[in-house]
Every structure is written in C-alpha cells, then in structure tokens.
Design an enzyme around this catalytic site. Structure first.
Site, PDB file in Angstrom:
ATOM      1  N   HIS A 110       0.855  -1.183   0.000  1.00  0.00           N
ATOM      2  CA  HIS A 110       0.000   0.000   0.000  1.00  0.00           C
ATOM      3  C   HIS A 110       0.893   1.235   0.000  1.00  0.00           C
ATOM      4  O   HIS A 110       2.051   1.187   0.446  1.00  0.00           O
ATOM      5  CB  HIS A 110      -0.878   0.028   1.246  1.00  0.00           C
ATOM      6  CG  HIS A 110      -1.982  -0.976   1.237  1.00  0.00           C
ATOM      7  ND1 HIS A 110      -3.138  -0.800   1.962  1.00  0.00           N
ATOM      8  CD2 HIS A 110      -2.122  -2.167   0.602  1.00  0.00           C
ATOM      9  CE1 HIS A 110      -3.937  -1.829   1.775  1.00  0.00           C
ATOM     10  NE2 HIS A 110      -3.333  -2.686   0.961  1.00  0.00           N
TER      11      HIS A 110
ATOM     12  N   CYS B  25      -6.202   2.130   5.793  1.00  0.00           N
ATOM     13  CA  CYS B  25      -6.882   0.882   6.149  1.00  0.00           C
ATOM     14  C   CYS B  25      -6.327   0.400   7.497  1.00  0.00           C
ATOM     15  O   CYS B  25      -5.379   0.976   8.033  1.00  0.00           O
ATOM     16  CB  CYS B  25      -6.632  -0.160   5.058  1.00  0.00           C
ATOM     17  SG  CYS B  25      -4.929  -0.787   5.045  1.00  0.00           S
TER      18      CYS B  25
ATOM     19  N   GLU C 255       1.064   3.851   1.865  1.00  0.00           N
ATOM     20  CA  GLU C 255       1.626   4.243   3.159  1.00  0.00           C
ATOM     21  C   GLU C 255       2.796   3.353   3.560  1.00  0.00           C
ATOM     22  O   GLU C 255       3.814   3.849   4.055  1.00  0.00           O
ATOM     23  CB  GLU C 255       0.555   4.154   4.262  1.00  0.00           C
ATOM     24  CG  GLU C 255      -0.652   5.024   4.034  1.00  0.00           C
ATOM     25  CD  GLU C 255      -1.811   4.311   3.366  1.00  0.00           C
ATOM     26  OE1 GLU C 255      -2.960   4.569   3.752  1.00  0.00           O
ATOM     27  OE2 GLU C 255      -1.573   3.493   2.444  1.00  0.00           O
TER      28      GLU C 255
ATOM     29  N   CYS D  29      -2.465  -0.246   7.408  1.00  0.00           N
ATOM     30  CA  CYS D  29      -1.652   0.975   7.324  1.00  0.00           C
ATOM     31  C   CYS D  29      -1.759   1.815   8.596  1.00  0.00           C
ATOM     32  O   CYS D  29      -0.770   2.394   9.043  1.00  0.00           O
ATOM     33  CB  CYS D  29      -2.051   1.780   6.095  1.00  0.00           C
ATOM     34  SG  CYS D  29      -1.633   0.919   4.562  1.00  0.00           S
TER      35      CYS D  29
END
Length: 159
Positions: A58, A88, A60, A91
């Site tokens: 992801h 999410c 992040e 993260c």
C-alpha cells in the site's frame, strides 16, 4: 488549524496526489503517500500491490519503508505522513508501529478506513503510541482521483 499549517499541509498533500497519479498511470488504485521530516520528503509511495503481487504494498507502507531507510531507524518520530485516502487497518497499524507523530489524509474511506470511518486505530488509548490526525485536506481532489479510476475501470469492463 492555522491557515499557515493548512497551506503547508496542502503543499505536501499535492505531493501525495502526484504519487497517486503515478499509481493510476500503471493501473494501480491511485492512492499516494509521502512522509515528511524536518521540512522535506524522506519517503514517497503509491500502491504497488498489482505490480509486485504484494498485499502489503500500500502507498503508506511503501512510503514508511523508504522513510525508515532514509532515517536509518524504524522509529519515525517527528514525521508526518500524508496520504490521499484514509488508511486501512494495516496501514493505520503501521503508523502506530512506526511511531509516526502526525497523519494528514485527504478523503475518508467508508469501506475500509481505520482512522475515522470504521475504526480509530491510530488514537486507540490501549496502544503504546497515538497519532495526531488531520482529515480532509484536498478532500475533493483526493476522492476524485480514486472515483475517476474506478469509473474508467467500469467503462473498460463494460459494467
């Protein structure tokens, strides 16, 4: 929030949006992130899950990994992470584990957001670190980038 802080946050969110555009260009969900320390970007990332076949890639996490390498430490105290969409659960947990001081995100994620929408992992008093949060910086532009991506995807699939 002061108008000066909002102006600073807007500049860095523009950098996160640019990362999101990079993801869009390679067919990834267009979420972008940057980590800022001492007035400079030390980590930048966009979604790479499809390209890398990595569920943890992801935006992040990619930016946090790069920032940790730049500082030579997993502790990212003094850092602010900017991301176009609300993190999410994975993260949000990474922000806590990395000891990020501050999170700034653009648009909420009502289906997976773990900061304000579904959960509040980053401010949970039971954890050993909490993150200050600023939400809604360039909200419309951040949401629009993702909405356009999915609109184009539906058109390509004929849905």
């Amino acid at each position: 929030m002061s108008s000066e802080q909002l102006a600073i946050d807007t500049v860095w969110m523009q950098a996160a949006l640019e990362e999101g555009r990079k993801a869009h260009a390679i067919g990834e969900i267009p979420i972008g992130s940057v980590v800022v320390y001492d007035g400079r970007i030390i980590g930048a990332g966009h979604n790479l899950r499809e390209r890398d076949n990595d569920p943890t890639a992801h935006a992040e996490v990619v930016a946090i990994r790069q920032a940790a390498q730049a500082l030579g430490s997993w502790r990212l105290t003094g850092c602010t992470l900017y991301v176009t969409i609300e993190p999410c659960p994975m993260c949000a947990g990474a922000l806590v584990m990395a000891r990020i001081d501050r999170l700034v995100y653009g648009a909420a994620d009502p289906k997976a957001g773990a900061v304000d929408s579904l959960y509040d992992i980053v401010r949970d008093q039971r954890l050993n670190h909490r993150v200050d949060v600023t939400a809604g910086v360039l909200r419309e532009e951040c949401a629009g980038l993702v909405q356009d991506f999915f609109r184009q995807l539906r058109l390509r699939k004929g849905v």
